[in-house]
Design an enzyme around this catalytic site. Structure first.
Site, mmCIF file in Angstrom:
data_model
loop_
_atom_site.group_PDB
_atom_site.id
_atom_site.type_symbol
_atom_site.label_atom_id
_atom_site.label_comp_id
_atom_site.label_asym_id
_atom_site.label_seq_id
_atom_site.Cartn_x
_atom_site.Cartn_y
_atom_site.Cartn_z
ATOM 1 N N CYS A 235 44.436 39.339 40.280
ATOM 2 C CA CYS A 235 43.814 40.283 41.235
ATOM 3 C C CYS A 235 43.120 39.498 42.321
ATOM 4 C CB CYS A 235 42.744 41.143 40.600
ATOM 5 S SG CYS A 235 43.094 41.687 38.982
ATOM 6 N N GLU B 12 49.128 45.044 48.006
ATOM 7 C CA GLU B 12 49.111 44.035 46.947
ATOM 8 C C GLU B 12 50.541 43.799 46.445
ATOM 9 O OE1 GLU B 12 47.140 44.975 43.126
ATOM 10 O OE2 GLU B 12 46.244 42.980 43.279
ATOM 11 N N GLU C 126 38.502 48.159 37.646
ATOM 12 C CA GLU C 126 38.717 46.911 38.398
ATOM 13 C C GLU C 126 40.149 46.956 38.880
ATOM 14 O OE1 GLU C 126 36.694 44.764 39.316
ATOM 15 O OE2 GLU C 126 34.986 45.195 38.018
ATOM 16 N N LYS D 62 43.724 49.179 24.103
ATOM 17 C CA LYS D 62 45.163 49.206 24.390
ATOM 18 C C LYS D 62 45.503 48.036 25.313
ATOM 19 C CE LYS D 62 47.981 50.653 27.496
ATOM 20 N NZ LYS D 62 49.086 49.678 27.434
HETATM 21 C C1 UN1 Z 1 42.162 38.745 37.615
HETATM 22 O O1 UN1 Z 1 42.770 38.213 38.510
HETATM 23 O O2 UN1 Z 1 42.530 39.838 37.171
HETATM 24 O O3 UN1 Z 1 38.526 34.455 39.177
HETATM 25 C C2 UN1 Z 1 40.988 38.119 36.963
HETATM 26 C C3 UN1 Z 1 39.587 34.385 38.577
HETATM 27 C C4 UN1 Z 1 39.616 34.547 37.073
HETATM 28 C C5 UN1 Z 1 39.687 35.994 36.715
HETATM 29 C C6 UN1 Z 1 40.778 36.729 37.440
HETATM 30 N N1 UN1 Z 1 38.456 33.953 36.485
HETATM 31 O O4 UN1 Z 1 40.624 34.183 39.174
#
Ligand code: UN1
Length: 499
Positions: free
Chosen positions: A284, A385, A250, A175
């Site tokens: 993230c 965040e 995650e 999804k």
């Molecule tokens: C994310 O921010 O969800 O290290 C992943 C990084 C990328 C992956 C980010 N290679 O910023």
């Protein structure tokens, strides 16, 4: 008329059973409709899971090196279609073309890594405590994997989950986030073209509440992998806990970059601009806090604000654009509400803090790169965040204080320190609470073959990327072969021998 797209369930491209649809629009130009996608529900999820259960029976019998060959072909197809997929991705989620190309490249790297893993997928051997007995442990697939992914890395993150899940012999129900259904569809098309059996990969479009949650609840799903917010992660965790399901999460981050007085300031400046405002701050791993030692504070802030003011907002397909739009209006409102929170809390706004609506920007959801100073660790803008182009700057006196401030959030994904002093760097590596620490590099830029994930509220202890993700998608089976021709009793016969 916008193009109509479909789910992929039980080997067929099909509409949602309800017949309902939703539109996929360009956040840089909301008038542009990129396609119409099925708005699916519980009944579509159920059909997809039953298809995946059948697909699993076939796929698990394919030798892992052959599954690896298919992953190699997926990688080759991603190379072939890289530019086209990247352009489609920029249109559906806004980040600049250089970054969407990087996003596809991360998928390519993950495919080739998985291809090699088909010939490894190592188990372990150990000596038996008894004679003429052989002990070995092997990895087996788990069953049906439910994969729920976010919109900020529409290709990379699905591949981090789907490629290892398939390589290990699981079947998948996927999804994608409803903001990026196009890239998810492209990925499934290429998996099928590369030779994944149709029932082993199923695609169900729709929202988290109408498709994501039913997928987590479905008793036929054996393992869930989710990337998204900590709030949703908690909800998924309690549902899948009831079903005793395997689960990898995650979740959020509130990543910080420390700059010490002795740092190379030019480098640290490049780092924070890229870390905080790349992907419009919607990673993230984005740098959302900057922790400056007091000796360089004034100079660094001045240079940072000047650089930030010069960043050019625009459509990600325009090569002169530095910062694209944010994903949608709701997210822009959320970002702005945090800016208001920051002001109420007494932080000082040095630039940004508002939407950008001049000229063509008025057609999309643009927000000016924003910097707050006089931030204290207790403020909400220092802890929560925001997922947008907002940077909170904090001043500290010492390395100890910098690390303490860095650790003072519920999250622990990425982190960074700029210093030329090797002792300070290693102290930071030891004491920072995060899954990833960069020395003299920004908080973003994780590579596909190394463990990726975080501590505290960022996850539940798993790591994607590299070989660690293969633990998420396999069950261990331990095998004892007794070729002594007699009954041997572990712990008991060995005890006799000792006597
Ligand atoms: C994310 O921010 O969800 O290290 C992943 C990084 C990328 C992956 C980010 N290679 O910023």
């Amino acid at each position: 008329m916008a193009k109509k797209f479909h789910n992929f369930i039980a080997g067929k491209w099909c509409e949602a059973q309800s017949g309902q649809t939703f539109e996929n629009r360009n956040p840089a130009n909301w008038d542009e409709v990129l396609g119409v996608f099925p708005k699916s529900g519980k009944e579509d999820v159920d059909k997809a899971v039953r298809s995946a259960q059948e697909g699993f029976k076939e796929w698990r019998k394919v030798p892992a090196p052959q599954r690896g060959q298919i992953m190699k072909r997926v990688g080759d197809l991603l190379v072939k279609h890289k530019e086209d997929i990247a352009r489609g991705m920029t249109k559906e989620m806004g980040k600049v073309l250089m970054e969407t190309r990087g996003d596809v490249q991360e998928g390519i790297d993950t495919a080739y890594y998985a291809a090699g893993e088909g010939r490894r997928l190592f188990g372990q051997t150990a000596p038996s405590e008894l004679p003429s007995k052989f002990c070995v442990s092997i990895r087996q697939p788990i069953g049906v994997a439910g994969v729920i992914t976010p919109w900020n890395f529409p290709m990379a993150i699905p591949t981090w989950k789907i490629f290892p899940a398939l390589l290990c012999g699981n079947s998948v129900v996927f999804k994608p986030a409803s903001d990026v259904p196009l890239t998810g569809t492209r990925l499934v098309e290429l998996l099928l073209e590369a030779g994944v059996p149709p029932k082993a990969i199923n695609l169900v479009h729709g929202t988290g509440s109408t498709v994501g949650i039913p997928l987590v609840e479905h008793p036929g799903v054996d393992v869930i992998s989710f990337t998204g917010s900590s709030a949703v992660g908690r909800q998924i965790s309690s549902i899948s806990g009831q079903g005793l399901k395997r689960l990898s999460l995650e979740l959020g981050g509130k990543n910080a970059q420390i700059v010490m007085d002795d740092a190379n300031l030019d480098l640290a400046l490049e780092g924070v601009i890229w870390g905080a405002f790349g992907t419009t701050g919607q990673r993230c791993t984005a740098t959302s806090r900057l922790i400056l030692q007091e000796g360089i504070y004034e100079e660094f802030v001045e240079r940072l604000v000047e650089r930030t003011r010069n960043l050019k907002l625009g459509d990600g397909l325009d090569s002169s654009t530095d910062v694209g739009p944010v994903i949608n209006e709701k997210q822009r409102e959320n970002i702005h509400s945090y800016v208001e929170v920051g002001q109420r809390e007494g932080a000082r706004l040095l630039c940004g803090g508002e939407s950008a609506n001049e000229g063509k920007l008025s057609k999309g959801f643009f927000y000016r790169p924003t910097i707050f100073v006089d931030v204290t660790p207790q403020m909400r803008i220092a802890k929560e965040e925001i997922f947008g182009p907002v940077l909170a700057v904090l001043k500290v006196k010492t390395l100890d204080e910098a690390i303490e401030v860095l650790n003072a959030t519920p999250y622990g994904l990425s982190s960074s320190i700029y210093t030329q002093d090797v002792n300070q760097a290693f102290r930071a590596i030891e004491d920072i609470e995060a899954g990833i620490t960069y020395i003299n590099g920004p908080t973003i830029g994780a590579e596909a073959h190394l463990p990726f994930g975080g501590v505290k509220d960022t996850g539940n202890g798993h790591r994607e990327g590299g070989w660690t993700v293969y633990d998420i998608f396999t069950e261990w089976k331990t095998i004892y072969v007794d070729y002594s021709g007699k009954l041997q009793k572990a712990q008991i016969d060995t005890e006799k021998e000792r006597a």
